[in-house]
Design a protein around this motif. Structure first.
Motif: not given
Length: 357
Positions: A140-141, A215
């Motif tokens: 996702r990062r 995050e």
């Protein structure tokens, strides 16, 4: 196996956060630090531009006016280079140091003071191509960084386009202007362009920091099983703790039983409670409870007392009061003085009779 598939739904504990900080894992946006340094540089340039211009102009005039005396040789060139470095160092090094401190301050403001050498340790996992490709393509990062890069280029490019488009008409007027006006226009336009793009960059970096924080919190989340394991680690395994407590009780009980043979009297319930008392007038202010117990322990106390010739007196109210009100190795309270004194007087009278016989 079921524990491996538990969802990380619980907020990170203070210990997990501290362990993450020790490993250098913190929520930080490099974009935000860069944006702050950029805008600070523009502010420094805005207020110190004239100073820098005058210093550079005077130095240039000095060099050009003395160019006829410049001698080209190995020794002279090193001296000239030293003079140039000294000029830049004395006049501009403080500004550079100031901007470095701003960058450090922007980083510390996001994460607090963090010093760790964990990131320098060798890790074979970092050399694994499969995990590296997975982080780059599927995390996702990485997807966010890719989208952020495109958005940043588009936003900054659009901002620069809008600013430059507004300067087109002013550029046409400069055709008949002298060089000083042209230089001033370029400086003002460049500052305006950098300032507006810098503000847009700051806005983007603020959203980037918010994402990094979000995050970071997601990565720190824990399963319920992990929290239980951490509690065991901090407080100890409940099974081990119960064994330790049981062993401690056994040691206390053993020491207590060793004092029963030296007691003056054992007061009983008569079957459920036994309390052993000791009184030494020259050492104690009042009689002291040296042992007490119920049921099996009470039976053991009476057994030891009988074996060692310690008198046993049945007094149900007094036995209950002593057991509830007085801990082991504590003196009896004043409200029990009278009742205990009667018992001790009776016991001591029995001992005198035995001596006479």
């Amino acid at each position: 196996m079921a524990e491996e598939f538990q969802e990380r739904t619980e907020q990170a504990t203070p210990k997990r956060r501290e362990d993450a900080r020790k490993k250098g894992k913190v929520a930080k946006s490099y974009e935000l630090s860069s944006a702050i340094v950029l805008l600070t540089s523009l502010i420094v340039f805005y207020f110190g531009g004239n100073y820098a211009y005058e210093k550079i102009a005077n130095f240039t005039k000095y060099v050009l006016s003395n160019s006829y005396a410049i001698e080209i040789s190995r020794d002279k060139i090193s001296n000239y280079a030293g003079s140039v470095f000294a000029f830049w160092g004395l006049n501009f090094l403080p500004f550079i140091i100031f901007l470095m401190l701003v960058g450090v301050g922007a980083s510390v403001a996001q994460t607090g003071y963090v010093f760790t050498l964990e990131s320098l340790k060798f890790d074979f996992e970092k050399l694994n191509p499969a995990s590296g490709i997975k982080k780059i393509l599927f995390s996702r990062r990485s997807l966010f960084e890719l989208a952020k890069g495109f958005f940043k280029i588009g936003a900054l490019g659009l901002t620069a386009y809008i600013v430059l488009k507004g300067l087109v008409d002013d550029v046409l007027i400069l055709i008949d202007s002298d060089i000083a006006d042209v230089a001033g226009f370029i400086a003002r336009s460049g500052f305006s362009l950098m300032l507006k793009t810098g503000l847009v960059y700051l806005l983007i970096s603020t959203f980037d920091f918010a994402f990094q924080k979000w995050e970071y919190e997601r990565e720190l989340r824990m399963t319920r099983q992990e929290i239980k394991e951490e509690m065991k680690e901090l407080e100890g395994d409940p099974l081990i703790k119960s064994r330790i407590r049981r062993r401690q009780r056994e040691i206390v009980r053993m020491r207590m039983m060793q004092k029963v043979p030296k007691a003056d009297v054992v007061i009983t319930n008569p079957t459920h409670i036994a309390v052993a008392l000791k009184y030494e007038a020259e050492k104690m202010n009042a009689p002291k409870v040296v042992a007490k117990g119920v049921n099996l322990i009470a039976e053991k106390i009476k057994e030891i007392a009988k074996a060692n010739g310690v008198p046993i007196v049945e007094d149900k109210p007094l036995a209950q009061a002593l057991y509830k009100m007085v801990d082991i190795d504590e003196e009896i309270p004043p409200q029990l003085y009278k009742a205990v004194a009667k018992v001790l007087a009776y016991v001591f009278s029995l001992k005198k009779k035995d001596r006479k016989v």
